[in-house]
Design a protein around this motif. Sequence first.
Motif, PDB file in Angstrom:
ATOM      1  N   THR A  38       0.804  -1.226   0.000  1.00 16.19           N
ATOM      2  CA  THR A  38       0.000   0.000   0.000  1.00 16.19           C
ATOM      3  C   THR A  38       0.831   1.268   0.000  1.00 16.19           C
ATOM      4  OG1 THR A  38      -0.133  -0.126   2.366  1.00 16.19           O
ATOM      5  CG2 THR A  38      -1.957  -1.068   1.140  1.00 16.19           C
ATOM      6  N   ASP A  88      -5.703  -3.144   6.067  1.00 12.25           N
ATOM      7  CA  ASP A  88      -6.686  -2.082   5.810  1.00 12.25           C
ATOM      8  C   ASP A  88      -8.006  -2.722   5.398  1.00 12.25           C
ATOM      9  OD1 ASP A  88      -5.268   0.729   5.698  1.00 12.25           O
ATOM     10  OD2 ASP A  88      -3.889  -0.689   4.744  1.00 12.25           O
ATOM     11  N   HIS A 186      -6.663   9.763   9.963  1.00 18.39           N
ATOM     12  CA  HIS A 186      -5.232  10.040  10.033  1.00 18.39           C
ATOM     13  C   HIS A 186      -5.118  11.297  10.851  1.00 18.39           C
ATOM     14  CE1 HIS A 186      -6.022   8.042   6.124  1.00 18.39           C
ATOM     15  NE2 HIS A 186      -4.924   7.380   6.355  1.00 18.39           N
ATOM     16  N   ASP A 264       2.090   6.200   9.836  1.00 18.50           N
ATOM     17  CA  ASP A 264       1.641   5.768   8.513  1.00 18.50           C
ATOM     18  C   ASP A 264       2.867   5.259   7.747  1.00 18.50           C
ATOM     19  OD1 ASP A 264       0.109   5.192   6.313  1.00 18.50           O
ATOM     20  OD2 ASP A 264      -0.952   7.103   6.284  1.00 18.50           O
TER      21      ASP A 264
END
Length: 722
Positions: A38, A88, A186, A264
Motif C-alpha cells: 500500500t 486495511d 489520520h 503511517d
Amino acid sequence: MTKEALKALLDGMTLEEKAGQLTQCNAGQFIRVDAEITGPEGQPLPADALNRVMGSVLTFENAKQARQLQDMHLAADRNRIPLLLMVDVIHGMKTTYPIPLAMGCSFDDDLLAECAGMARREAAAAGVHVTFNPMVDTARDARWGRILETSSEEPLINGRMGAALVRATQGDDLSDPDNIACCVKHYAAYGAGEAGRDYNAVEISERALRESYLPAYKACVDAGARLVMPSFNALNGIPSVANKWLMNTVLRDEWGFDGVVISDYDAVGELVTHGVAADMKEAACLAMEASCDIDMVKGVYYQHLADLVREGRIPEKALDDAVMRVLELKNDLGLFENPYHGADEEAEKRLNLCPAHREIARRAEEESAVLLKNEGILPLKQNIRNLALIGPFAEEKRLNGFWSRPGAEAYTVTLPEGIRDRMPDLELVIARGCGAELGDTDTDGIAAAAKAARSAEAVVLCLGEPENDSGEGRSRTEVTLPGPQLALAEAVIRANPNTAVVLFNGRPLVLTELEKIAPAILEMWYPGTEAGHALARLLWGDANPCGKLSAGLPRTTGQYPMPYNRTNTGRPKPQPDTGVFPFSSSYLDSPNLPLYSFGYGLSYTSFSYEKLTLDKQSITKNGSLTVTVTVRNTGDRPGKEAVQLYMRDLVASVVRPVQQLIDYKKISLEPGEKKDVVFTVTEKQLRFWDFNCKEISEPGDFELSVGCADHLLLTHRFTLKA
Ligand code: NOJ
C-alpha cells in the motif's frame, strides 16, 4: 498473561528485541505472499534477523497466510511473542460494502455498524488482528482523492460513524477471536492539505482544528479505539508523527489515550524528506519523542532505536513504555494463548460472500445511493420490454472503490447481471459509448451509443470516474466527469430523453452541465459487491433511494474548499441569489452555493415537514430542550428520510457558522404516515472554541432548523440563559 508476566517478558528483552516489537514489516518483506503493497516499495529489510524480533506485519490476504506468518515468526523468536497482523479492512474484507463517503450518505450509524460487523467477521476469520479503520478526516475539498475514505465533510457524522464502527469491530472483549482492534486515522487534519493535494502541508489555527477536525478522532478514541495513526502531513510546520503537541499534549495528556500509536507508511523515514530530520536516526528520535510506538514498514526504528537508547538520546523508559503498549494490545487480543486469533480457513469459506453478508452489503448500497434529480423517469416501468444500458461503467466490474481488497471485482455483481436477475425477459442492449479515463478523447463510440438509445424504451446511462482515480495519491485539479462523457450524455439524452444517469465515483463531481440536460441522476458512488442487484432494485423501485449528500456537490472546482457550515462575512451575498452583487463575498462567474447541498437527496415518495416545536423557549446551562419535528410521507410508497437538525448561534464573540448540523435520525414512513421525531438539545451542543481556544457556550439566542443545508424548512428560536 498477567501484568507481572508481561513485565517480566519485557525485562528479559534485549534492546534490539524491543526495537523489533516497534517495527512493522510488509508480509512480502520476509515471506512471499500475494499481498497488495500500500505504499512505495523500498529496500527489503534483512529477512532472517528481522523475522526473529519483528512485532507486526502489514497486509496479507487470508487465514492460510496469517497462520504461515505467525508460525514462521514464532519458530524464530526466542521470546515467542506473537506477531500483530494488520490489514486495511476499510469497507469490507471479501464482501465489499459502499465506500465510507457513501455510507455517510446513509445517515444511518446502525447500518454502518452492521456493515462493520460483517467486515469484522470476515476479517477475523482471515486472521486479521487490527484494521486501519475508521478514517475520520474532515474533508471539504474533493480535489483530494481520499475524500472517499471519510464519511463526510461534517465531523459530527465522522465521529458518530467512526465510533459506531469502533464498537462494532472491537466488541466488548478483544480476546474473543471474532473481534479485532481498530486504528483511527489520520490524526490530524489530513483532509485539509493545501490545494487538495495529497500529503500536502496543513496550516490551520488551533481554534479551527479543535472545532472542525479533532472532534471526530476524539469520538473514536472515546469509543475505545485501541490504536491511532498520525497523518502524513505537516500540521502547522511539524509532521504529525513528530508533532509533540498533537501526540503528547492533546492525544495522550488531554484525551488520555494510552493505546498504540502507529506511524503511517514510512512516515517516520519521511521526516527526513520533509526536512525536519537530518537523517534516519534523528527521524527515529523525533517520532519516539512524539510517542509514536510503531514504525510502519521502513525499519527506521529497527535500525536506530537501540543505538539511540545506548547513546542516551532516548530514555530506555520511553522505549519500554512503547513496547509495553504493544505487548498489552497483543495480550488483550489473547495472542499469547492463541496467536492465530480468529484465523480459520473453514470459517472463511463459510462467511466470505455468504448470502447474509451479501444482503447487508446490498441494503447498504441501496441506502447510500442519492437521488439528485428525477423528472418522472425513475422508477422504470415494470412492464418495460427493452432497455439500453450505456456508458463506460455499463459493464464495469470495478465498482468497489479504493481500499476494496485485491481481486474484489471478480465477485462483484455487474449491472447487466443485476438487471437480468431482476428482469429476465428484458431485452438489454449494451453500448460503452466512450471511455472515462482522464485525457481520454476518443468519441468514436458515441454515435453507436446514441443509436442504441434511440431504439430503446428507456436508457440507463452509467457515467463516473474510474475506480483508481480517487483514493490515496489521486488528487485532481478539476473534479469534472473525465474523458468525453459529457459529450456522450448529450448525444444519448438527445437521442432518448427517457434517460436516467447513474453515477459511479469516489468524490463529489461537478455535475453542472450534466444537470442541465439529464432528466434523472442517481449517485451510486462505488457501491461494492452487490452493485448490480442494488441498482436493479433501485431502478425498478423495489428499493426507494434515501441517501442524503454527506458532502455537497460543487458547481465548479473553483468553489473549493466549500464547507456547508461556512461562517458569514461582513458582506454576505444577498439571498435569494439573483445575480452578481459587486462588493459582496461572491464570484463573478458562479453562484456561491453548491449545485447540490450537504444533506440533499430525493426519494420516489415525498415528505412534508409539518411542524417544529420546542418544549421551552429558553434553557440554562444544565437544562435541555426537547425538539419535536413532525414529518409525513405525502407520497404513495414507503420511504426513509434522514431528519437533520441544524443550529445557528446568532451572536457570539467569534463568527459562527450560518448552519451547523447537530443531530440526525433516520426514520421509515409508510404512505400517508406521520411521525414525530424527537431530538434533545443540551448546552454541550451549543459550545464552540473561542478566540482564546477555550471550549465555551455563550448565553444568547439560537436558531434550530430542520431540512437540509441551504434549504432549511422550519426554524425556531430559543435562548440560552446565563
Ligand atoms: C497508507 C495510508 O495512508 C493509510 O491509510 C494506510 O492505513 C496505510 N498506508 C497502510 O496500508
